[in-house]
Design a protein around this motif. Structure first.
Motif, short mmCIF file in Angstrom:
data_model
loop_
_atom_site.label_atom_id
_atom_site.label_comp_id
_atom_site.label_asym_id
_atom_site.label_seq_id
_atom_site.Cartn_x
_atom_site.Cartn_y
_atom_site.Cartn_z
N VAL A 1 -54.50 11.89 35.85
CA VAL A 1 -53.86 10.95 35.02
C VAL A 1 -52.59 10.65 35.51
CG1 VAL A 1 -53.26 10.63 32.70
CG2 VAL A 1 -55.14 12.23 33.27
N GLU A 2 -52.57 9.16 35.62
CA GLU A 2 -51.37 8.51 36.11
C GLU A 2 -50.70 7.61 35.14
OE1 GLU A 2 -52.26 6.78 39.94
OE2 GLU A 2 -52.32 8.49 40.95
N GLN A 3 -49.51 7.44 35.24
CA GLN A 3 -48.68 6.45 34.47
C GLN A 3 -47.76 5.65 34.97
OE1 GLN A 3 -46.66 7.94 30.77
NE2 GLN A 3 -47.13 6.00 29.88
N ASP A 4 -47.73 4.36 35.37
CA ASP A 4 -46.88 3.69 36.17
C ASP A 4 -46.87 4.30 37.61
OD1 ASP A 4 -46.27 1.91 33.81
OD2 ASP A 4 -44.88 3.58 33.31
N GLY A 5 -47.92 4.86 37.97
CA GLY A 5 -48.20 5.29 39.54
C GLY A 5 -47.60 6.71 39.82
N VAL A 6 -47.40 7.35 38.82
CA VAL A 6 -46.72 8.72 38.67
C VAL A 6 -47.87 9.80 38.27
CG1 VAL A 6 -44.93 10.21 37.82
CG2 VAL A 6 -44.44 8.27 38.59
N THR A 7 -48.32 10.50 38.93
CA THR A 7 -49.31 11.75 38.40
C THR A 7 -48.63 12.52 37.33
OG1 THR A 7 -50.55 11.50 40.41
CG2 THR A 7 -51.05 13.33 39.17
N MET A 8 -49.27 12.55 36.14
CA MET A 8 -48.74 13.09 34.98
C MET A 8 -49.48 14.47 34.88
SD MET A 8 -46.64 11.05 34.09
CE MET A 8 -46.14 11.59 32.48
#
Length: 169
Positions: free
Chosen positions: A72-79
């Motif tokens: 799960v990514e948000q704004d290109g960062v894996t969360m």
């Protein structure tokens, strides 16, 4: 980054699901056993531990096969990264643990088609969509990347590309 591991276990042609509160709504939902990976634990061991804690069913982590890895990514960062496995058992007895903060209220065997329908009610498709696809098509070793794009009434909204083949890590 958080890590979660789960396992879809079969007894014959039946699949095991557990009933626990939905993370976002608190409403009871049927899902497959899963939970956080503890420090020093590999994903397969975590999946087997969560299975035992949530259902009483025991499997050897070495016998588990990877279904999918989901990021799960948000704004290109894996969360968050999830590892979903599959395995089999001959043990029909189910004994969900009701202490130590466990929230599972019931464990039960389902026909795979019914399990897919129940998984479709989840508010967190990065967890359930890869497993539903596996139960429908038998496809394994897929890497899913889901982009978190917003929240709507307390539940997240995701977008993803078709999964790609992957090798287990």
């Amino acid at each position: 980054m958080q890590g979660i591991a789960g396992v879809v276990v079969f007894r014959g042609s039946s699949v095991l699901l557990v009933n626990e509160p939905d993370y976002f709504t608190g409403e009871p939902r049927w899902t497959f056993p899963s939970g956080h990976i503890e420090d020093g634990e590999d994903p397969a061991t975590a999946a087997a531990r969560e299975l035992a804690e949530e259902s009483g069913c025991v499997v050897d982590p070495a016998q588990l096969e990877i279904i999918a890895i989901s990021d799960v990514e948000q704004d290109g960062v894996t969360m968050n990264r999830s590892w979903n496995y599959t395995g089999t058992t001959t043990d029909a007895a189910l004994r969900p643990r009701t202490q130590d903060g466990e929230t599972v209220t019931e464990a039960r065997w389902f026909d795979p088609a019914e399990a897919v329908e129940l998984l479709g009610r989840s508010t967190y498709p990065p967890k359930t969509k890869p497993v539903a696809r596996f139960l429908t098509s038998g496809e394994c070793n897929l890497h899913w990347t889901c982009d978190l794009i917003g929240f709507s009434s307390l539940t997240p909204t995701f977008r993803w590309e078709p999964p790609t083949p992957t090798l287990p890590e």
